[in-house]
Scaffold this active site. Structure first.
Site, short mmCIF file in Angstrom:
data_model
loop_
_atom_site.label_atom_id
_atom_site.label_comp_id
_atom_site.label_asym_id
_atom_site.label_seq_id
_atom_site.Cartn_x
_atom_site.Cartn_y
_atom_site.Cartn_z
N HIS A 286 -5.21 -3.37 -2.91
CA HIS A 286 -4.86 -2.42 -3.97
C HIS A 286 -4.68 -3.08 -5.34
CE1 HIS A 286 -4.29 0.78 -1.02
NE2 HIS A 286 -3.75 -0.17 -0.26
N LYS B 263 -11.86 0.57 -2.26
CA LYS B 263 -10.79 1.11 -3.10
C LYS B 263 -11.25 1.10 -4.56
CE LYS B 263 -7.73 0.71 0.63
NZ LYS B 263 -7.05 -0.14 1.58
N SER C 134 0.80 -1.23 0.00
CA SER C 134 0.00 0.00 0.00
C SER C 134 0.82 1.27 0.00
CB SER C 134 -0.97 -0.01 1.18
OG SER C 134 -0.28 -0.24 2.39
C1 LIG Z 1 -6.93 -0.19 2.99
C2 LIG Z 1 -6.34 -1.49 3.34
C3 LIG Z 1 -6.95 -2.33 4.26
C4 LIG Z 1 -8.12 -1.90 5.07
O1 LIG Z 1 -9.30 -1.87 4.33
P1 LIG Z 1 -10.51 -1.00 4.88
O2 LIG Z 1 -11.69 -1.57 4.21
O3 LIG Z 1 -10.20 0.40 4.49
O4 LIG Z 1 -10.54 -1.18 6.37
C5 LIG Z 1 -6.43 -3.59 4.45
N1 LIG Z 1 -5.31 -3.98 3.80
C6 LIG Z 1 -4.68 -3.17 2.91
C7 LIG Z 1 -3.44 -3.68 2.23
C8 LIG Z 1 -5.16 -1.91 2.68
O5 LIG Z 1 -4.52 -1.09 1.86
#
Ligand SMILES: *Cc1c(COP(=O)(O)O)cnc(C)c1O
Length: 386
Positions: A203, A235, A175
């Site tokens: 991602h 996302k 991330s």
């Molecule tokens: C954003 C993210 C999460 C968390 O997801 P949310 O639905 O925003 O809680 C988990 N793992 C990774 C790698 C992320 O980038």
């Protein structure tokens, strides 16, 4: 009692004070407190689906028919047809037997790791894994062992000496760096040592791979090699929530054992309807992914020509390395003056001395947006180096 004021003051003095900003939006740009409109280059809405009118309309129309909230956890009375259809559609899209919705990705990771490991077991994780994976390891009382970033040989070495049941966990796309994990090599290491592999592709889903099915499908492997796949709906899918995809047995097990699944309210069914629409657009309109890819290339070419410090990433996450935390904050402020929102990512989120601007590209951007950002980055650097 804890000295809160002292803590806050130290954070402030170190230039690490975190502040929540309220940003209005017209769906494309955001408006800051001083009234200026900024083009965001830091959201995770990689395909522009959060602002897509057909997705917004699906949410609105479902909310009008079925209400604003689910009213309960999935196991109580909160599981609606929208959730059920979305789980089936996600499983089909990802080539997996089943999918199970969670309310956030953070909770999905906590739930999965806690349910699949216990005291006496070992969770083997990439050093740069997302905070939620590391925290999931803490919730379960398993031993946490970290391996060198994106290094399957290092993971194999850690596995050899690990006790109990072994779970290997990795981000699919990292991330804060944007690089893709060596999932096929990790799968081989896990298989050799009879360990279970889980990939959090928050991602990668929607972005990576020929059909946007993520970094596992992109590596040409599937459920047999990566039995546990986590993804988020907030996302590239433009909504909110998360899922775990894998065997029917795995999903049945998580419904019994994953506390963050059991003891929380299901995402609003209208949100699930929005994500269903987003998922069908994602599959029907590969042009979004192709446009994103060409913007990534445009950005990397332009940044390289300007001598900006890029990282080895070819995903939508294109961090520009700046160095110390104060410089990153100064670059971010200079970009805002020119109409671009890019947040500075500072320690402890990233290692000391590697503060960066986490630039993310989206299919909602135009070539002109990217050209403008590159020009603004040039100006920000000139100001910082004086
Ligand atoms: C954003 C993210 C999460 C968390 O997801 P949310 O639905 O925003 O809680 C988990 N793992 C990774 C790698 C992320 O980038």
């Amino acid at each position: 009692m804890r000295d809160l004021a002292g803590y806050l003051q130290r954070r402030w003095q170190a230039g690490l004070f975190r502040r929540v900003r309220t940003l209005h939006t017209d769906g494309r740009r955001v408006c800051s407190d001083d009234g200026s409109w900024l083009t965001p280059f830091c959201s995770n809405d990689y395909l522009g689906l959060a602002g897509e009118p057909r997705v917004a309309e699906a949410v609105a129309s479902a909310a009008r028919s079925h209400g604003a909230g689910s009213g309960a956890a999935h196991l109580v009375s909160g599981h609606r047809p929208a959730h059920e259809y979305l789980e089936r559609e996600l499983a089909a899209f990802l080539g997996r037997e089943r999918a199970l919705l969670f309310s956030t990705g953070y909770m999905a990771n906590m739930g999965v790791i806690d349910a699949l490991s216990a005291r006496g077991d070992t969770v083997v994780q990439d050093r740069l894994n997302h905070a939620s994976l590391l925290d999931g390891g803490r919730l379960s009382e398993a031993r946490l062992v970290r391996y060198a970033h994106a290094d399957a040989a290092s993971a194999a070495e850690r596995l050899q000496t690990a006790r109990g049941e072994r779970l290997v966990a990795s981000d699919g796309v990292f991330s804060m760096d944007g690089d893709i994990a060596p999932v096929a090599e990790l799968a081989a290491a896990a298989r050799d040592q009879d360990a279970l592999l889980m990939v959090d592709d928050a991602h990668g889903i929607g972005v990576v791979g020929d059909h946007g099915a993520g970094s596992v499908a992109g590596a040409g492997i599937g459920q047999d090699q990566v039995p546990v796949l986590v993804g988020t709906l907030g996302k590239a899918l433009g909504g909110s929530g998360a899922f775990v995809a894998g065997s029917a047995e795995l999903c049945d097990y998580l419904v019994q054992a994953a506390r963050p699944y059991i003891y929380t309210t299901a995402v609003p069914p209208a949100v699930a309807e929005g994500v269903r629409t987003a998922l069908s657009i994602l599959q029907a309109e590969p042009a979004r992914r192709h446009h994103l890819r060409s913007l990534v290339e445009q950005f990397r070419d332009g940044a390289r020509r300007r001598g900006l410090s890029l990282m080895p990433s070819d995903t939508a996450i294109q961090p520009v390395r700046v160095g110390d935390a104060e410089a990153a904050t100064a670059w971010s402020a200079a970009l805002a003056e020119r109409g671009y929102l890019v947040t500075a990512i500072r320690p402890p989120t990233v290692p000391e001395g590697s503060a960066r601007l986490r630039v993310t590209l989206s299919a909602a951007h135009t070539e002109r947006d990217v050209t403008g950002l590159l020009t603004a980055l040039d100006a920000a650097r000139e100001r910082a180096t004086g």
